[in-house]
Motif scaffolding. Structure first.
Motif, PDB file in Angstrom:
ATOM      1  N   VAL A 136       0.956  -1.329  -0.053  1.00 54.93           N
ATOM      2  CA  VAL A 136      -0.157   0.098   0.032  1.00 54.93           C
ATOM      3  C   VAL A 136       0.974   1.259   0.053  1.00 54.93           C
ATOM      4  O   VAL A 136       1.870   1.529   1.073  1.00 54.93           O
ATOM      5  N   LEU A 137       0.812   1.952  -0.941  1.00 53.65           N
ATOM      6  CA  LEU A 137       1.556   3.391  -1.091  1.00 53.65           C
ATOM      7  C   LEU A 137       0.558   4.492  -0.638  1.00 53.65           C
ATOM      8  O   LEU A 137      -0.527   4.741  -1.250  1.00 53.65           O
ATOM      9  N   ARG A 138       0.920   5.247   0.329  1.00 50.94           N
ATOM     10  CA  ARG A 138       0.173   6.244   0.780  1.00 50.94           C
ATOM     11  C   ARG A 138       0.847   7.655   0.586  1.00 50.94           C
ATOM     12  O   ARG A 138       2.222   7.635   0.653  1.00 50.94           O
ATOM     13  N   GLY A 139       0.311   8.721   0.339  1.00 57.73           N
ATOM     14  CA  GLY A 139       0.820   9.833  -0.071  1.00 57.73           C
ATOM     15  C   GLY A 139       1.392  10.153  -1.323  1.00 57.73           C
ATOM     16  O   GLY A 139       1.054   9.385  -2.279  1.00 57.73           O
ATOM     17  N   LYS A 140       2.438  10.941  -1.604  1.00 57.36           N
ATOM     18  CA  LYS A 140       2.788  11.229  -2.790  1.00 57.36           C
ATOM     19  C   LYS A 140       3.771  10.216  -3.184  1.00 57.36           C
ATOM     20  O   LYS A 140       4.773   9.787  -2.570  1.00 57.36           O
ATOM     21  N   PRO A 141       4.072   9.808  -4.368  1.00 61.79           N
ATOM     22  CA  PRO A 141       4.875   8.981  -4.938  1.00 61.79           C
ATOM     23  C   PRO A 141       6.343   9.430  -4.937  1.00 61.79           C
ATOM     24  O   PRO A 141       6.492  10.654  -5.079  1.00 61.79           O
ATOM     25  N   PRO A 142       7.386   8.368  -4.976  1.00 65.01           N
ATOM     26  CA  PRO A 142       8.721   9.038  -5.108  1.00 65.01           C
ATOM     27  C   PRO A 142       8.836   9.869  -6.410  1.00 65.01           C
ATOM     28  O   PRO A 142       8.362   9.687  -7.414  1.00 65.01           O
ATOM     29  N   GLY A 143       9.735  10.835  -6.281  1.00 61.23           N
ATOM     30  CA  GLY A 143       9.719  11.586  -7.369  1.00 61.23           C
ATOM     31  C   GLY A 143       9.034  12.931  -7.292  1.00 61.23           C
ATOM     32  O   GLY A 143       9.414  14.068  -8.119  1.00 61.23           O
ATOM     33  N   VAL A 144       7.881  12.871  -6.574  1.00 63.92           N
ATOM     34  CA  VAL A 144       7.055  13.858  -6.322  1.00 63.92           C
ATOM     35  C   VAL A 144       7.018  14.701  -4.898  1.00 63.92           C
ATOM     36  O   VAL A 144       7.180  15.843  -4.673  1.00 63.92           O
ATOM     37  N   ALA A 145       7.196  13.577  -3.800  1.00 65.36           N
ATOM     38  CA  ALA A 145       7.383  14.163  -2.720  1.00 65.36           C
ATOM     39  C   ALA A 145       8.905  14.483  -2.519  1.00 65.36           C
ATOM     40  O   ALA A 145       9.579  14.071  -3.190  1.00 65.36           O
ATOM     41  N   ARG A 146       8.999  15.314  -1.542  1.00 66.71           N
ATOM     42  CA  ARG A 146      10.405  15.884  -1.172  1.00 66.71           C
ATOM     43  C   ARG A 146      11.010  14.882  -0.302  1.00 66.71           C
ATOM     44  O   ARG A 146      10.618  14.369   0.661  1.00 66.71           O
ATOM     45  N   THR A 147      12.499  14.869  -0.466  1.00 64.84           N
ATOM     46  CA  THR A 147      13.121  14.086   0.139  1.00 64.84           C
ATOM     47  C   THR A 147      13.679  14.551   1.689  1.00 64.84           C
ATOM     48  O   THR A 147      13.454  15.735   1.786  1.00 64.84           O
ATOM     49  N   LEU A 148      14.132  13.702   2.382  1.00 61.85           N
ATOM     50  CA  LEU A 148      14.785  14.307   3.947  1.00 61.85           C
ATOM     51  C   LEU A 148      15.628  15.368   3.477  1.00 61.85           C
ATOM     52  O   LEU A 148      15.735  16.364   4.391  1.00 61.85           O
ATOM     53  N   GLU A 149      16.590  15.366   2.616  1.00 63.69           N
ATOM     54  CA  GLU A 149      17.706  16.120   2.355  1.00 63.69           C
ATOM     55  C   GLU A 149      17.084  17.534   1.813  1.00 63.69           C
ATOM     56  O   GLU A 149      17.526  18.575   2.394  1.00 63.69           O
ATOM     57  N   GLN A 150      16.009  17.574   1.177  1.00 69.62           N
ATOM     58  CA  GLN A 150      15.464  18.895   0.777  1.00 69.62           C
ATOM     59  C   GLN A 150      14.668  19.392   2.164  1.00 69.62           C
ATOM     60  O   GLN A 150      14.531  20.543   2.048  1.00 69.62           O
ATOM     61  N   ARG A 151      13.929  18.476   2.820  1.00 67.82           N
ATOM     62  CA  ARG A 151      13.059  19.165   3.902  1.00 67.82           C
ATOM     63  C   ARG A 151      14.151  19.753   4.771  1.00 67.82           C
ATOM     64  O   ARG A 151      13.950  20.824   5.458  1.00 67.82           O
ATOM     65  N   LEU A 152      15.549  19.213   5.082  1.00 67.32           N
ATOM     66  CA  LEU A 152      16.534  19.624   6.030  1.00 67.32           C
ATOM     67  C   LEU A 152      17.078  20.943   5.517  1.00 67.32           C
ATOM     68  O   LEU A 152      17.170  21.836   6.149  1.00 67.32           O
ATOM     69  N   ARG A 153      17.080  21.007   4.184  1.00 58.00           N
ATOM     70  CA  ARG A 153      17.744  22.212   3.703  1.00 58.00           C
ATOM     71  C   ARG A 153      16.711  23.619   3.703  1.00 58.00           C
ATOM     72  O   ARG A 153      17.241  24.549   3.976  1.00 58.00           O
ATOM     73  N   GLU A 154      15.287  23.155   3.444  1.00 65.47           N
ATOM     74  CA  GLU A 154      14.405  24.166   3.843  1.00 65.47           C
ATOM     75  C   GLU A 154      14.259  24.732   5.122  1.00 65.47           C
ATOM     76  O   GLU A 154      13.972  25.637   5.449  1.00 65.47           O
ATOM     77  N   GLU A 155      14.602  23.731   6.219  1.00 62.87           N
ATOM     78  CA  GLU A 155      14.211  24.030   7.503  1.00 62.87           C
ATOM     79  C   GLU A 155      15.763  24.937   8.104  1.00 62.87           C
ATOM     80  O   GLU A 155      15.608  25.920   8.869  1.00 62.87           O
ATOM     81  N   THR A 156      16.889  24.626   7.634  1.00 64.95           N
ATOM     82  CA  THR A 156      18.406  25.139   7.897  1.00 64.95           C
ATOM     83  C   THR A 156      18.659  26.262   6.843  1.00 64.95           C
ATOM     84  O   THR A 156      19.748  25.779   6.165  1.00 64.95           O
ATOM     85  N   VAL A 157      17.937  27.260   6.486  1.00 67.92           N
ATOM     86  CA  VAL A 157      18.491  28.089   5.484  1.00 67.92           C
ATOM     87  C   VAL A 157      19.591  28.993   5.691  1.00 67.92           C
ATOM     88  O   VAL A 157      19.508  29.552   6.945  1.00 67.92           O
TER      89      VAL A 157
END
Length: 409
Positions: free
Chosen positions: A26-47
């Motif tokens: 069961v795949l929930r949420g946005k599929p890979p390639g659309v959802a943001r990766t952990l690296e992208q989220r950390l980069r947004e939080e530590t600008v």
């Protein structure tokens, strides 16, 4: 609906939470390639502010010829090579010998120093010496440790040199009459400063360095005529800490400088606290009169020669650093361990002392008190193993080959 169609649909409707079953999962949420990766989220939080985090070049600039002039020189060289019939004949007959020393000289003058800057970044040299600053070495430095009777241990870009090889001060040479910007001969006398530090060797201050060598006011590249402010101290990495870096930085002076405040008294030669040093503070205090122009570094780790060095020179008890590895995590024992060899699985839950005793008894049973251990089979895999389970067959085969958990059969 295929997964590709679903991916297109989810891309168009990124705000919609999708649930889809694919190959039993069961795949929930946005599929890979659309959802943001952990690296992208950390980069947004530590600008980070680009102006604040930008690195600064504190070295000399380099004046280059125009691309048209470089291309013209290259074409002239290529034309001359093609017109050389003797060179072509040697190449066709596989008799052409290449002068590697000449190749090394050309490499050092062209891209060698830029590669040295990248290697220094990789080893964290600039980060730990100059913070957010860096420089591209413009003056090549040749550093060689004398090993006796013509044997040398040269300092390359991060190579390993043992403390026993670095007991005496190395031979340092560089072209002190060159202009770091133009690469041509300088007009008038030039003065230089050479500092050798170890950013990993200080005991009491984590951010401090250990000063190993300090020579100021070197006239025209003549190192032996410079003002020695701190005599050479060999590297002394303790046992168990791994590799340490020894870094040589060459500065070009605007004129003669009074650096007597860094003078180390003769009786303080082995005083490690008096040898506390900070390259960044030194550069900040003298940045109007000093510019880093050359760089060289190597790695070193403990060897047996340091035992006497600690006792006789540093007058210290030799430190030994050890790491206590935590016990491996062992989950609760299962009644049916799936996809695991049951004999290995059961040994994990047995007392280690009982296992050691069992292996010792097995080894002694195969050892004659006068004739020694049994001779191994000449062709271990040629002897069949019959009427035993598969797991025991594997254990017997490993025992014959001296493989597995115990290697001393």
């Amino acid at each position: 609906m295929s997964f590709s169609n679903l991916l297109m649909k989810s891309t168009a409707n990124q705000g919609v939470l999708l649930t889809v079953t694919r190959q039993g999962h069961v795949l929930r949420g946005k599929p890979p390639g659309v959802a943001r990766t952990l690296e992208q989220r950390l980069r947004e939080e530590t600008v980070a502010d680009a102006e604040v985090s930008a690195r600064i070049n504190i070295g000399f600039p380099q004046l280059k010829e125009s691309r048209s002039a470089q291309l013209k020189t290259r074409l002239e060289h290529l034309k001359a090579q093609r017109a050389n019939k003797q060179l072509e004949q040697l190449a066709r007959n596989n008799k052409l010998l290449i002068d590697l020393e000449k190749v090394q000289q050309i490499y050092v003058k062209t891209t060698g120093q830029h590669d040295l800057r990248l290697l220094a970044d990789h080893y964290g040299v600039f980060e730990h010496l100059f913070g957010s600053a860096y420089f591209v070495p413009r003056v090549p430095i040749s550093i060689n440790y004398q090993l006796g009777e013509g044997l040398l241990s040269p300092v390359y870009n991060g190579n390993v040199i043992k403390p026993a090889e670095a007991v005496k001060a190395p031979e340092v040479s560089f072209d002190g009459k060159v202009d770091p910007i133009t690469g041509k001969a300088a007009s008038g006398d030039t003065y230089w400063t050479l500092v050798a530090t170890n950013p990993d060797a200080h005991y009491s201050q984590k951010a401090a360095e250990c000063l190993h060598w300090f020579i100021a006011n070197i006239p025209n590249g003549q190192v032996k005529e410079g003002q020695v402010l701190a005599e050479y101290l060999p590297p002394f990495p303790p046992r168990g800490v791994g590799y340490q870096r020894m870094v040589f930085v060459l500065y070009k002076q605007e004129s003669r400088l009074d650096l007597s405040s860094y003078q180390l008294a003769e009786q303080d030669y082995a005083n490690l606290e008096k040898r506390s040093f900070s390259t960044l503070d030194f550069y900040r205090q003298n940045q109007d009169q000093l510019t880093p122009a050359g760089l060289a570094f190597y790695q070193t780790n403990w060897d047996e020669s340091l035992t006497q060095f600690y006792h006789n020179i540093l007058k210290l008890k030799e430190p030994v650093y050890e790491y206590d590895f935590p016990k491996a995590y062992l989950s609760d024992q299962k009644f049916f361990p799936l996809k695991q060899p049951f004999n290995l699985y059961m040994d994990k839950h047995r007392d280690q002392k009982v296992l050691n005793k069992e292996y010792l008894e097995r080894k002694l049973a195969q050892t004659h008190p006068f004739e020694g251990p049994e001779q191994p089979l000449r062709y271990p895999n040629a002897h069949p193993i019959r009427d035993v389970p598969s797991w025991l067959r594997t254990e017997i085969r490993k025992r014959r080959l001296g493989q597995g958990r115990v290697q001393d059969y």
